[in-house]
Design an enzyme around this catalytic site. Structure first.
Site, short mmCIF file in Angstrom:
data_model
loop_
_atom_site.label_atom_id
_atom_site.label_comp_id
_atom_site.label_asym_id
_atom_site.label_seq_id
_atom_site.Cartn_x
_atom_site.Cartn_y
_atom_site.Cartn_z
N LYS A 149 0.86 -1.20 0.00
CA LYS A 149 0.00 0.00 0.00
C LYS A 149 0.89 1.24 0.00
CE LYS A 149 -4.36 1.42 2.18
NZ LYS A 149 -5.16 1.62 0.98
N1 PXG Z 1 -7.71 -1.92 -3.22
C1 PXG Z 1 -7.09 -0.73 -3.18
C2 PXG Z 1 -6.24 -0.32 -4.33
C3 PXG Z 1 -7.22 0.08 -2.05
O1 PXG Z 1 -6.59 1.25 -2.01
C4 PXG Z 1 -8.67 -1.59 -1.06
C5 PXG Z 1 -8.49 -2.35 -2.20
C6 PXG Z 1 -9.49 -2.14 0.06
O2 PXG Z 1 -8.64 -2.52 1.15
P1 PXG Z 1 -9.14 -2.46 2.67
O3 PXG Z 1 -8.00 -2.97 3.46
O4 PXG Z 1 -9.48 -1.02 2.97
O5 PXG Z 1 -10.33 -3.34 2.77
C7 PXG Z 1 -8.03 -0.35 -0.99
C8 PXG Z 1 -8.22 0.50 0.22
C9 PXG Z 1 -8.47 6.50 1.12
C10 PXG Z 1 -8.96 5.15 1.06
O6 PXG Z 1 -8.81 7.32 0.26
C11 PXG Z 1 -8.18 4.13 0.55
C12 PXG Z 1 -8.69 2.85 0.53
C13 PXG Z 1 -9.92 2.59 1.02
C14 PXG Z 1 -10.65 3.64 1.53
C15 PXG Z 1 -10.19 4.92 1.54
O7 PXG Z 1 -7.76 6.77 2.07
N2 PXG Z 1 -7.92 1.84 0.04
#
Ligand code: PXG
Length: 289
Positions: A149
């Protein structure tokens, strides 16, 4: 709002970092997004594990122990008096000179922001999202590993802009081989004939914490088989239901893909049950603060 930066808390207008920070100059850093519900941080340890793995993935030596990092997250939430929140942790390479060499950056920086995020307006949780397939592919693990990430989000941001230009809320992204990988900020699932399918991590996607929770709830509460296997756009076009998972989005149904309805074009029964189970699970679990 009180924002944590490297050992101190600052007001919103005073929370600043160096213009020589390699997080800004090169996107050299990693981040996490975590939700809290009812003064409990959902899956905090999983998020910390992923953050520490992301740091390893970019050869960044943390200057905080896991226990310290955990306490900083909880303290930031307490100071901001937030019962339900979205916490953003950012670890940057820190300040250095104008050059790519990470050895020029003596110490990493840690930023913790606790606020709110609403990825999709409420109506989409009833009607489902309209999503498009982006022409941009997720990078492969030998280019920029999507399992890490990192602060390099332009691939996702440009795909999301394509969705916005098409009047859609999210963009589906394929990998270089044409297999479905994930959306720009969410993981992807579909339901067909009572079985659930999601791409394996090897398809090139973030190992979503919500994705893991969804797999567990589908198996344990809905008693449905879940397969992690490669699939193409064709499987999604023929699916009974489709939904996305993410920390900000939680579980959100998909109504249309590239202008065509998925299944009935409404939130399906499996998706609705999973949304309810997820809400229950998130409200009752997590580290208290
Ligand atoms: N794929 C990608 C590329 C992400 O960035 C997810 C899947 C879902 O992962 P999680 O662990 O959240 O279930 C993500 C998550 C932000 C923000 O703008 C980023 C994400 C999710 C919500 C908000 O900060 N990334």
């Amino acid at each position: 709002m009180q924002i944590y930066i490297d050992g101190k808390f600052y007001g919103e207008n005073d929370a600043k970092i160096s213009v020589f920070d390699h997080g800004l100059l090169y996107g050299d850093g990693v981040f996490e997004g975590i939700s809290s519900y009812n003064r409990r941080v959902f899956k905090l340890d999983e998020h910390l594990d992923r953050l520490y793995d992301s740091m390893k993935g970019i050869l960044l030596q943390p200057s905080w122990t896991r226990a310290e990092m955990r306490e900083i997250v909880l303290e930031t939430l307490r100071r901001n008096k937030l019962d339900n929140a979205y916490v953003r942790l950012v670890v940057t390479r820190g300040f250095g000179n104008l050059g790519l060499d990470m050895r020029q950056c003596p110490k990493p920086s840690l930023i913790v922001i606790a606020g709110h995020i609403q990825l999709y307006p409420k109506v989409y949780y009833e009607q489902g999202l309209n999503i498009i397939t982006s022409g941009l592919r997720r990078p492969s693990a030998d280019t920029l590993n999507p399992n890490i990430k990192t602060l390099n989000y332009l691939n996702n941001i440009m795909a999301r802009a394509q969705a916005a230009a098409a009047g859609a809320q999210e963009a589906l992204m394929l990998n270089a081989q044409g297999h479905v990988a994930e959306c720009t900020g969410d993981n992807v699932f579909y339901v067909k004939n009572g079985a659930v399918c999601t791409p394996p991590l090897s398809a090139g996607l973030l190992d979503g914490i919500t994705r893991r929770a969804a797999i567990t709830l589908l198996r344990s509460k809905l008693k449905l088989p879940v397969r992690e296997e490669l699939f193409s756009l064709f499987q999604l076009m023929c699916a009974d239901e489709m939904f996305l998972t993410g920390t900000g989005a939680e579980i959100v149904p998909v109504a249309t893909l590239d202008g065509k309805p998925v299944g009935t074009g409404k939130a399906g029964p499996v998706t609705k049950k999973l949304m309810a189970e997820f809400k229950k699970h998130a409200a009752a679990n997590g580290a208290r603060y």
